[in-house]
Design a protein around this motif. Structure first.
Motif, PDB file in Angstrom:
ATOM      1  N   VAL A 106       0.846  -1.192   0.000  1.00  0.00           N
ATOM      2  CA  VAL A 106       0.000   0.000   0.000  1.00  0.00           C
ATOM      3  C   VAL A 106       0.883   1.245   0.000  1.00  0.00           C
ATOM      4  O   VAL A 106       1.823   1.353   0.805  1.00  0.00           O
ATOM      5  N   LEU A 107       0.587   2.165  -0.881  1.00  0.00           N
ATOM      6  CA  LEU A 107       1.266   3.452  -0.933  1.00  0.00           C
ATOM      7  C   LEU A 107       0.503   4.451  -0.078  1.00  0.00           C
ATOM      8  O   LEU A 107      -0.725   4.497  -0.128  1.00  0.00           O
ATOM      9  N   VAL A 108       1.225   5.256   0.685  1.00  0.00           N
ATOM     10  CA  VAL A 108       0.615   6.282   1.531  1.00  0.00           C
ATOM     11  C   VAL A 108       1.105   7.646   1.073  1.00  0.00           C
ATOM     12  O   VAL A 108       2.307   7.920   1.088  1.00  0.00           O
ATOM     13  N   ALA A 109       0.182   8.502   0.638  1.00  0.00           N
ATOM     14  CA  ALA A 109       0.531   9.858   0.188  1.00  0.00           C
ATOM     15  C   ALA A 109       0.156  10.841   1.282  1.00  0.00           C
ATOM     16  O   ALA A 109      -1.019  11.110   1.505  1.00  0.00           O
ATOM     17  N   GLU A 110       1.163  11.356   1.979  1.00  0.00           N
ATOM     18  CA  GLU A 110       0.927  12.285   3.081  1.00  0.00           C
ATOM     19  C   GLU A 110       1.092  13.731   2.591  1.00  0.00           C
ATOM     20  O   GLU A 110       2.191  14.140   2.212  1.00  0.00           O
ATOM     21  N   ASP A 111      -0.022  14.476   2.578  1.00  0.00           N
ATOM     22  CA  ASP A 111      -0.002  15.906   2.245  1.00  0.00           C
ATOM     23  C   ASP A 111       0.595  16.194   0.865  1.00  0.00           C
ATOM     24  O   ASP A 111       1.109  17.294   0.625  1.00  0.00           O
ATOM     25  N   LEU A 112       0.535  15.248  -0.035  1.00  0.00           N
ATOM     26  CA  LEU A 112       1.036  15.443  -1.392  1.00  0.00           C
ATOM     27  C   LEU A 112       0.018  16.297  -2.140  1.00  0.00           C
ATOM     28  O   LEU A 112      -1.061  15.824  -2.479  1.00  0.00           O
ATOM     29  N   THR A 113       0.342  17.560  -2.393  1.00  0.00           N
ATOM     30  CA  THR A 113      -0.669  18.502  -2.856  1.00  0.00           C
ATOM     31  C   THR A 113      -0.707  18.708  -4.367  1.00  0.00           C
ATOM     32  O   THR A 113      -1.688  19.232  -4.882  1.00  0.00           O
ATOM     33  N   TYR A 223      10.564  -8.889   1.202  1.00  0.00           N
ATOM     34  CA  TYR A 223       9.730 -10.093   1.275  1.00  0.00           C
ATOM     35  C   TYR A 223       8.691 -10.008   2.394  1.00  0.00           C
ATOM     36  O   TYR A 223       8.070 -11.003   2.750  1.00  0.00           O
ATOM     37  N   ALA A 224       8.505  -8.793   2.930  1.00  0.00           N
ATOM     38  CA  ALA A 224       7.503  -8.622   3.991  1.00  0.00           C
ATOM     39  C   ALA A 224       6.116  -8.972   3.458  1.00  0.00           C
ATOM     40  O   ALA A 224       5.778  -8.645   2.314  1.00  0.00           O
ATOM     41  N   GLU A 225       5.337  -9.631   4.284  1.00  0.00           N
ATOM     42  CA  GLU A 225       3.998 -10.031   3.865  1.00  0.00           C
ATOM     43  C   GLU A 225       3.125  -8.816   3.565  1.00  0.00           C
ATOM     44  O   GLU A 225       2.371  -8.796   2.592  1.00  0.00           O
ATOM     45  N   ARG A 226       3.223  -7.777   4.390  1.00  0.00           N
ATOM     46  CA  ARG A 226       2.433  -6.559   4.193  1.00  0.00           C
ATOM     47  C   ARG A 226       3.329  -5.362   4.468  1.00  0.00           C
ATOM     48  O   ARG A 226       3.953  -5.273   5.533  1.00  0.00           O
ATOM     49  N   LEU A 227       3.366  -4.433   3.517  1.00  0.00           N
ATOM     50  CA  LEU A 227       4.254  -3.278   3.643  1.00  0.00           C
ATOM     51  C   LEU A 227       3.554  -2.035   3.109  1.00  0.00           C
ATOM     52  O   LEU A 227       2.881  -2.085   2.071  1.00  0.00           O
ATOM     53  N   ALA A 228       3.725  -0.924   3.817  1.00  0.00           N
ATOM     54  CA  ALA A 228       3.187   0.368   3.392  1.00  0.00           C
ATOM     55  C   ALA A 228       4.341   1.343   3.243  1.00  0.00           C
ATOM     56  O   ALA A 228       5.205   1.443   4.120  1.00  0.00           O
ATOM     57  N   LEU A 229       4.357   2.076   2.134  1.00  0.00           N
ATOM     58  CA  LEU A 229       5.391   3.068   1.866  1.00  0.00           C
ATOM     59  C   LEU A 229       4.791   4.459   1.970  1.00  0.00           C
ATOM     60  O   LEU A 229       3.838   4.787   1.257  1.00  0.00           O
ATOM     61  N   VAL A 230       5.357   5.297   2.845  1.00  0.00           N
ATOM     62  CA  VAL A 230       4.878   6.669   3.044  1.00  0.00           C
ATOM     63  C   VAL A 230       5.761   7.639   2.279  1.00  0.00           C
ATOM     64  O   VAL A 230       6.988   7.657   2.457  1.00  0.00           O
ATOM     65  N   VAL A 231       5.138   8.441   1.399  1.00  0.00           N
ATOM     66  CA  VAL A 231       5.857   9.544   0.739  1.00  0.00           C
ATOM     67  C   VAL A 231       5.220  10.848   1.207  1.00  0.00           C
ATOM     68  O   VAL A 231       4.020  10.931   1.414  1.00  0.00           O
ATOM     69  N   GLY A 232       6.056  11.877   1.369  1.00  0.00           N
ATOM     70  CA  GLY A 232       5.575  13.113   1.963  1.00  0.00           C
ATOM     71  C   GLY A 232       5.338  14.216   0.951  1.00  0.00           C
ATOM     72  O   GLY A 232       5.458  14.030  -0.265  1.00  0.00           O
ATOM     73  N   ALA A 233       5.011  15.381   1.474  1.00  0.00           N
ATOM     74  CA  ALA A 233       4.694  16.542   0.649  1.00  0.00           C
ATOM     75  C   ALA A 233       5.924  17.042  -0.084  1.00  0.00           C
ATOM     76  O   ALA A 233       7.062  16.851   0.360  1.00  0.00           O
ATOM     77  N   GLU A 234       5.683  17.685  -1.224  1.00  0.00           N
ATOM     78  CA  GLU A 234       6.748  18.315  -1.981  1.00  0.00           C
ATOM     79  C   GLU A 234       7.399  19.394  -1.115  1.00  0.00           C
ATOM     80  O   GLU A 234       6.729  20.299  -0.646  1.00  0.00           O
ATOM     81  N   GLY A 235       8.670  19.266  -0.879  1.00  0.00           N
ATOM     82  CA  GLY A 235       9.367  20.250  -0.046  1.00  0.00           C
ATOM     83  C   GLY A 235       9.491  19.800   1.397  1.00  0.00           C
ATOM     84  O   GLY A 235      10.560  19.343   1.816  1.00  0.00           O
ATOM     85  N   PRO A 236       8.419  19.886   2.203  1.00  0.00           N
ATOM     86  CA  PRO A 236       8.541  19.531   3.620  1.00  0.00           C
ATOM     87  C   PRO A 236       8.853  18.059   3.872  1.00  0.00           C
ATOM     88  O   PRO A 236       9.459  17.713   4.881  1.00  0.00           O
ATOM     89  N   GLY A 237       8.423  17.184   2.976  1.00  0.00           N
ATOM     90  CA  GLY A 237       8.643  15.757   3.194  1.00  0.00           C
ATOM     91  C   GLY A 237       7.674  15.165   4.195  1.00  0.00           C
ATOM     92  O   GLY A 237       6.633  15.749   4.507  1.00  0.00           O
ATOM     93  N   VAL A 238       8.026  14.013   4.740  1.00  0.00           N
ATOM     94  CA  VAL A 238       7.158  13.303   5.677  1.00  0.00           C
ATOM     95  C   VAL A 238       7.163  14.023   7.026  1.00  0.00           C
ATOM     96  O   VAL A 238       8.216  14.447   7.523  1.00  0.00           O
ATOM     97  N   ARG A 239       5.993  14.176   7.621  1.00  0.00           N
ATOM     98  CA  ARG A 239       5.861  14.850   8.917  1.00  0.00           C
ATOM     99  C   ARG A 239       6.704  14.159  10.002  1.00  0.00           C
ATOM    100  O   ARG A 239       6.815  12.927  10.010  1.00  0.00           O
ATOM    101  N   ALA A 240       7.228  14.944  10.919  1.00  0.00           N
ATOM    102  CA  ALA A 240       8.007  14.389  12.026  1.00  0.00           C
ATOM    103  C   ALA A 240       7.169  13.421  12.853  1.00  0.00           C
ATOM    104  O   ALA A 240       7.657  12.377  13.301  1.00  0.00           O
ATOM    105  N   GLU A 241       5.881  13.772  13.057  1.00  0.00           N
ATOM    106  CA  GLU A 241       5.006  12.892  13.836  1.00  0.00           C
ATOM    107  C   GLU A 241       4.792  11.552  13.137  1.00  0.00           C
ATOM    108  O   GLU A 241       4.685  10.507  13.777  1.00  0.00           O
ATOM    109  N   THR A 242       4.745  11.592  11.822  1.00  0.00           N
ATOM    110  CA  THR A 242       4.585  10.357  11.053  1.00  0.00           C
ATOM    111  C   THR A 242       5.866   9.538  11.085  1.00  0.00           C
ATOM    112  O   THR A 242       5.832   8.312  11.267  1.00  0.00           O
TER     113      THR A 242
END
Length: 279
Positions: A106-113, A223-242
């Protein structure tokens, strides 16, 4: 109408979105989307009528409007040169758990505007056989016209959902399909839903802890059974809390003097490296 106005449109339960170009309209129809109306340049009418004949027959209540190039440019605000434009009913929003059910990647798009970046990333995710997309509350709308066009309609093949709760973000932002509706996000929405479903959560971000994607230590991730990749906003990137909630931080190794790639290009590299592999 603006995209925000289309999402509030009263002529469909969940609003309206625009599909641009005959191939994209075709893919939306094949995915089960219902047309409200079609808009065709007069010079493409015969060709489009052949390619969309079954849609015109299946949905006779959807009018087909035509006009010359100058009139359509005045109407739409851009040069309509890709064969067809269709207004379509926006599908009902999916719950996050429905998208995660059965998914392995699963792909996770955080604040990608930027909808162009989102469309490009969706196209890469589908091409590399990822299973779903999770959006933070402030991320761009996958059914924004440009996002659909850049994805070449692959957005209709990738199940997606918008989380209503996000680390450090409260309930700010206005999720697509939820305009004017109160926010009552479950506490387990967003990243917590991934953890509950057993996903390893990986952030693509340059941090002190980040491991290069080529590092052998990451081999178990491939080879993980379930994996999620988080990509962050253009510029700021992934939030510190995330970042604090992610299991691993990864980065793309680069030579000195080059510190980053466009988020669309970076995501494509990571999607390839972390794609699902047979055990």
């Amino acid at each position: 109408m603006t995209d925000a106005a289309l999402r509030r449109a009263a002529d469909a339960e969940h609003g309206v979105f625009l599909a641009e170009s005959t191939p994209v309209v075709r893919r939306a129809l094949d995915a089960g989307c219902r047309p409200v109306s079609f808009l065709l340049p007069q010079r493409y009418l015969e060709t489009a009528a052949e390619q969309l004949a079954d849609a015109f027959e299946t949905f006779p209540e959807a009018p087909v409007f035509t006009g010359d190039d100058e009139l359509l440019s005045q109407l739409t605000g851009f040069h309509l040169h890709r064969g067809a434009l269709a207004a379509m009913e926006r599908p009902a929003p999916r719950p996050v758990d429905d998208v995660l059910a059965g998914a392995r990647r699963v792909l996770v798009a955080e604040d990608l505007t930027d909808p162009t970046n989102l469309g490009a990333i969706v196209r890469s995710a589908v091409a590399l056989d990822w299973d779903g997309l999770l959006l933070s509350p402030r991320a761009a709308d996958p059914l924004y016209r440009r996002a659909i066009r850049v994805s070449m309609g692959t957005v209709f093949r990738l199940p997606w959902a918008r989380a209503l709760a996000w680390p450090g973000a409260g309930h700010h932002g206005m999720p697509a399909g939820q305009v004017g509706k109160p926010h009552r996000a479950p506490a387990t929405d967003g990243l917590e839903a991934l953890r509950r479903a057993g996903f390893v959560v990986v952030a693509l971000e340059v941090t002190d802890q980040a491991v290069a994607l080529e590092d052998p230590v990451l081999e178990p991730l491939r080879y993980a059974e379930r994996l999620a990749l988080v990509v962050g906003a253009e510029g700021p990137g992934v939030r510190a809390e995330t970042l604090a909630l992610c299991d691993v931080h990864v980065k793309i190794p680069m030579p000195a003097g080059v510190d980053s790639l466009n988020v669309g290009a970076a995501a494509a590299v990571a999607l390839w490296e972390l794609r699902c592999r047979p055990v």
